[in-house]
Design a protein around this motif. Sequence first.
Motif, PDB file in Angstrom:
ATOM      1  N   LYS A 621       0.834  -1.214   0.000  1.00  0.00           N
ATOM      2  CA  LYS A 621       0.000   0.000   0.000  1.00  0.00           C
ATOM      3  C   LYS A 621       0.866   1.261   0.000  1.00  0.00           C
ATOM      4  N   LEU A 622       1.920   1.287   0.815  1.00  0.00           N
ATOM      5  CA  LEU A 622       2.772   2.472   0.878  1.00  0.00           C
ATOM      6  C   LEU A 622       3.486   2.716  -0.448  1.00  0.00           C
ATOM      7  N   LEU A 623       3.947   1.645  -1.088  1.00  0.00           N
ATOM      8  CA  LEU A 623       4.621   1.814  -2.380  1.00  0.00           C
ATOM      9  C   LEU A 623       3.656   2.310  -3.451  1.00  0.00           C
ATOM     10  N   LEU A 624       2.476   1.733  -3.504  1.00  0.00           N
ATOM     11  CA  LEU A 624       1.519   2.096  -4.550  1.00  0.00           C
ATOM     12  C   LEU A 624       0.911   3.474  -4.327  1.00  0.00           C
ATOM     13  N   THR A 625       1.038   4.021  -3.124  1.00  0.00           N
ATOM     14  CA  THR A 625       0.514   5.361  -2.870  1.00  0.00           C
ATOM     15  C   THR A 625       1.623   6.400  -2.779  1.00  0.00           C
ATOM     16  N   GLY A 626       2.827   6.029  -3.240  1.00  0.00           N
ATOM     17  CA  GLY A 626       3.901   7.002  -3.355  1.00  0.00           C
ATOM     18  C   GLY A 626       4.616   7.335  -2.064  1.00  0.00           C
ATOM     19  N   ARG A 627       4.654   6.394  -1.119  1.00  0.00           N
ATOM     20  CA  ARG A 627       5.331   6.650   0.158  1.00  0.00           C
ATOM     21  C   ARG A 627       6.438   5.620   0.354  1.00  0.00           C
ATOM     22  N   ALA A 628       7.375   5.627  -0.593  1.00  0.00           N
ATOM     23  CA  ALA A 628       8.437   4.628  -0.598  1.00  0.00           C
ATOM     24  C   ALA A 628       9.331   4.743   0.631  1.00  0.00           C
ATOM     25  N   GLY A 629       9.529   5.964   1.154  1.00  0.00           N
ATOM     26  CA  GLY A 629      10.359   6.133   2.336  1.00  0.00           C
ATOM     27  C   GLY A 629       9.795   5.396   3.539  1.00  0.00           C
ATOM     28  N   ARG A 798      -4.335   5.172 -13.408  1.00  0.00           N
ATOM     29  CA  ARG A 798      -5.176   6.109 -12.655  1.00  0.00           C
ATOM     30  C   ARG A 798      -6.582   5.531 -12.467  1.00  0.00           C
ATOM     31  N   GLU A 799      -7.049   4.801 -13.448  1.00  0.00           N
ATOM     32  CA  GLU A 799      -8.383   4.208 -13.378  1.00  0.00           C
ATOM     33  C   GLU A 799      -8.507   3.223 -12.229  1.00  0.00           C
ATOM     34  N   VAL A 800      -7.434   2.457 -11.978  1.00  0.00           N
ATOM     35  CA  VAL A 800      -7.501   1.455 -10.906  1.00  0.00           C
ATOM     36  C   VAL A 800      -7.031   2.006  -9.566  1.00  0.00           C
ATOM     37  N   GLY A 801      -6.606   3.268  -9.533  1.00  0.00           N
ATOM     38  CA  GLY A 801      -6.233   3.871  -8.260  1.00  0.00           C
ATOM     39  C   GLY A 801      -4.751   4.009  -8.016  1.00  0.00           C
ATOM     40  N   GLY A 812       7.734  11.222 -15.327  1.00  0.00           N
ATOM     41  CA  GLY A 812       9.076  10.649 -15.272  1.00  0.00           C
ATOM     42  C   GLY A 812       9.650  10.535 -13.874  1.00  0.00           C
ATOM     43  N   GLN A 813       8.876  10.835 -12.817  1.00  0.00           N
ATOM     44  CA  GLN A 813       9.391  10.691 -11.467  1.00  0.00           C
ATOM     45  C   GLN A 813       8.252  10.437 -10.485  1.00  0.00           C
ATOM     46  N   ILE A 814       8.602   9.811  -9.386  1.00  0.00           N
ATOM     47  CA  ILE A 814       7.638   9.591  -8.314  1.00  0.00           C
ATOM     48  C   ILE A 814       7.781  10.730  -7.315  1.00  0.00           C
ATOM     49  N   VAL A 815       6.688  11.403  -7.025  1.00  0.00           N
ATOM     50  CA  VAL A 815       6.694  12.457  -6.028  1.00  0.00           C
ATOM     51  C   VAL A 815       6.170  11.866  -4.736  1.00  0.00           C
ATOM     52  N   GLU A 816       7.006  11.895  -3.716  1.00  0.00           N
ATOM     53  CA  GLU A 816       6.597  11.315  -2.432  1.00  0.00           C
ATOM     54  C   GLU A 816       5.364  12.032  -1.893  1.00  0.00           C
ATOM     55  N   GLU A 817       4.388  11.259  -1.502  1.00  0.00           N
ATOM     56  CA  GLU A 817       3.204  11.834  -0.881  1.00  0.00           C
ATOM     57  C   GLU A 817       3.592  12.417   0.463  1.00  0.00           C
ATOM     58  N   PRO A 818       3.196  13.671   0.757  1.00  0.00           N
ATOM     59  CA  PRO A 818       3.556  14.248   2.052  1.00  0.00           C
ATOM     60  C   PRO A 818       2.978  13.424   3.189  1.00  0.00           C
TER      61      PRO A 818
END
Length: 895
Positions: A621-629, A798-801, A812-818
């Motif tokens: 879940k964290l990876l797919l929502t942009g919270r790799a840290g 985007r359609e699947v979330g 071209g980049q992943i922006v970490e979700e705050p």
Amino acid sequence: MRQVIRRKEVGDLRALLSRHRAAALTGGFGTGRRSIMRVLESEWDGPVIRVTASRLDEGTPFSGIGGLLAAVNASANGASDQADLTTDEIVPSMMEALRSISGDEDTLILVPNADEMDMDSQRVLGQALRRLKSGRLHIVITARSIDDDGPFASVPEIELADLSISELIELARDLALTRFGHTRIAEEAAQVAAHAASGRPLAVSHILEEMAPSEMRGEIALSIPVRVGPASRPMIADYVEGLTPNAEALLRCLSLSPLTPLRPLVRRMPGFWEAVDELESRGTIERRGAFLRIPHGFVRAMVQQAMGASERRRTHLALAEDCADTWPQVEAWHVSFIDPDEETPQQLASHALGLVRRGLTAGGAEYAERAIRVCNDVEELRGQLVEIAEALSDHGQFAFSRRYTRIASRSNQAAVVVRARTLEVRNVFLETQTLPSSLFTSWSRYESEQAPAEVARLQLTLALCHCERGEFARAQELLALAEAADEHFRDSEAQLVQAVRILLDGNRGKDGAAFAGFVSLQEHQDAIRPSFGLAVAQGLVLTEHYEAASAVLDHIGETCAATRVWKRQVDCVRADLEMRLGRVSQAVDVIDRLIAETEADKRRGLVVVRQDRILLLHAWKLLLTGRAGEAGLVEEQAAVRASATNNHRLLVELNALQGRYLLRTDCAAEAIGHLRRCEQLSADETNPNVRRFEGDLIEALVGIGRREHATLLLQKLRDRAKACPSQWTDLVVSRSEALLAAGETATDLFGRALRQASTSEFVFEKAAIHAAFSARLADNGSMLKAREQRLAAAALLREVGASRLADHLRNGQIVEEPKAPTLPDLPRLGELSDEELKVVELVRAGMKNREISERIFVSLRTVELRLTAVYRKLGVGSRTELVSRLAGNPRLAAV
């Protein structure tokens, strides 16, 4: 009592003093105020002045300030007579005395129970505290609470919230070791003390002081309600002081039983409903269906111990007569205190099982303890205790489940002993995902002869656990051993056999057993056990029958909604199903619920069930929502658990997850390390649809130019696809062939793969094909077409979330979700009572407590009690924190 029970609050208080020089420590009796003051005093580097206050002086004007000045002058300039102070002189005299303290070190003044001073002294002291901004002087006061319009308003405050059950359990362990040396308190005894303490650390200390060492070690029946001494009385004052005679009489009746039915009391007690309203408004009692109970063990213990022996006997007798024929379980309870016979223990144990199965686990455990206490020979109860332990385990109450399993394991009957061992295996696996090291010595020849069905159930339980760990060869061996005793099978063992076969066949890509199980479940819904239904769902997921699997999960979820263990496992399988379908939003919703429930379990001191799955799902879940840290920390925990438990399946799935994410974020070289690790650990597996990493490994190899290696893997994948066919594997083969093809052939093959992925369950895979096609076109210099494919992949994601991966494909980049600010896990306000909700709404509107009492026509004390209950339920520590949470927590915005 150990002085370190609130070490965090000690640090918070020191930090507050460094900023403000004055602070208030607030909390009710027993919350640990005195302990914190002792620690602060012992650790302070400079001089410490302690001021005493007493209720006896609250009628004498300025007596409190006189005591403070006396203490300060005695410390600074010698004794000084304060008897002649006047009102006009008191404030200047106080400020001069404070300034007269000499020395180069910081001075700490402690004023315990400042709210017990006379009101004039409180006003003067509050004024001084607000003016104290700098210098070497620091002042700490303690009080029960600080009102917004009171004398200490605006003084920086640390409010001591009630400790969680898990914190109180840890405290009980520490206190037991401190008081009894190397004596370890049994987990069930620690839980009884923690629940009875109702958040108060001092209460735990009082309970353990009254607990016998043999009881503390769990060797005899536990005293529920607990025994407490008279010094504990102030801790329950809010609940019992100032009650009407009818309310007192009702409370005494309720204290004698864990549950008391309403109907008999309505007929017998005058003013019953008024008494109920009075006690409910204080939070002293609560309703559970047709029953009333006292939720605070400490209150119940104090009320019961205040009754004389003859009064208790008369009340037991009256309640037994009231409940005869209508409430047999309550009648048996009261009879056990009046005139128990030989059948009473078995009756109590039978009723205990019924209560647990209805979700009343605390009442069930109390009935079981009473059965043990009145039984002349515990051997007569051991078989029933196993059943109670199994029901408690289903509800996640592992401490008491282990207690009764331990007692049952000493039975003279082989069948009872083996059943107890089977339950212990299951409980340990759910908690740690480990199994006994010596599998084939878990039962003796004598046990196999005397209890063949029970031994078979043990073998099948072990087989199911090995299937969960991906150790299918061992599971097959255990299945063969169990089937040798099939002539002794009952329905429960037959279902376990079928469950193991379903998981084994599902791993081989065969759906026959899963379909047969699905049909059986539809025909015999009421007789299906959760373990069997869960295996059917898992088998259907592995063989791509997703709608049927979802229907099975819905059925188990409905029938096992009250059993925490099965509900948690159902949610894990449902999350896996949504992940396989690529439905990120739905999977995230399920995972968020799992994480929230897990955190709630930890605070309640309960075991976290299947933490291996929950950690893996959380990382996904964290990876797919942009919270790799944040995902990195969770992945590390999962890796540690996998290594500690030698769980290769968890390690494979974790590496597959990490490799897949790195590949989708254009880090092919980094992804290969993780995916190769999957390949090494999965060498014995035949079905590629189980772990789903080979297509990603082929794509990563192509991405770094290792096409020959990728071609060899593709050939192996084709061979495995023939042995274990699946739609997903065919799709991955098509994508891999397109990646390795050249020129127009590659374009044709990508087109064919996209057509194969046209159904709804392959939206995520279709996005992966578009992304791979884009990379191939970009390598060939067709940048415009490559962009079209990249945007098509982004739109599908985007359609699947998977919006973060979609943004990566576009930008071209992943922006970490705050990272969201850390907030306590608050329930929705709709879970509060109507009366509490009214108070919350008026607090949010900015009204003071007195204004609220006038608005809703209740006493000021009632408003304070309701607000305290709100604080406890929402996990906040003060009025200010409550208002900020109402304003800033999106989960509460709808209220």
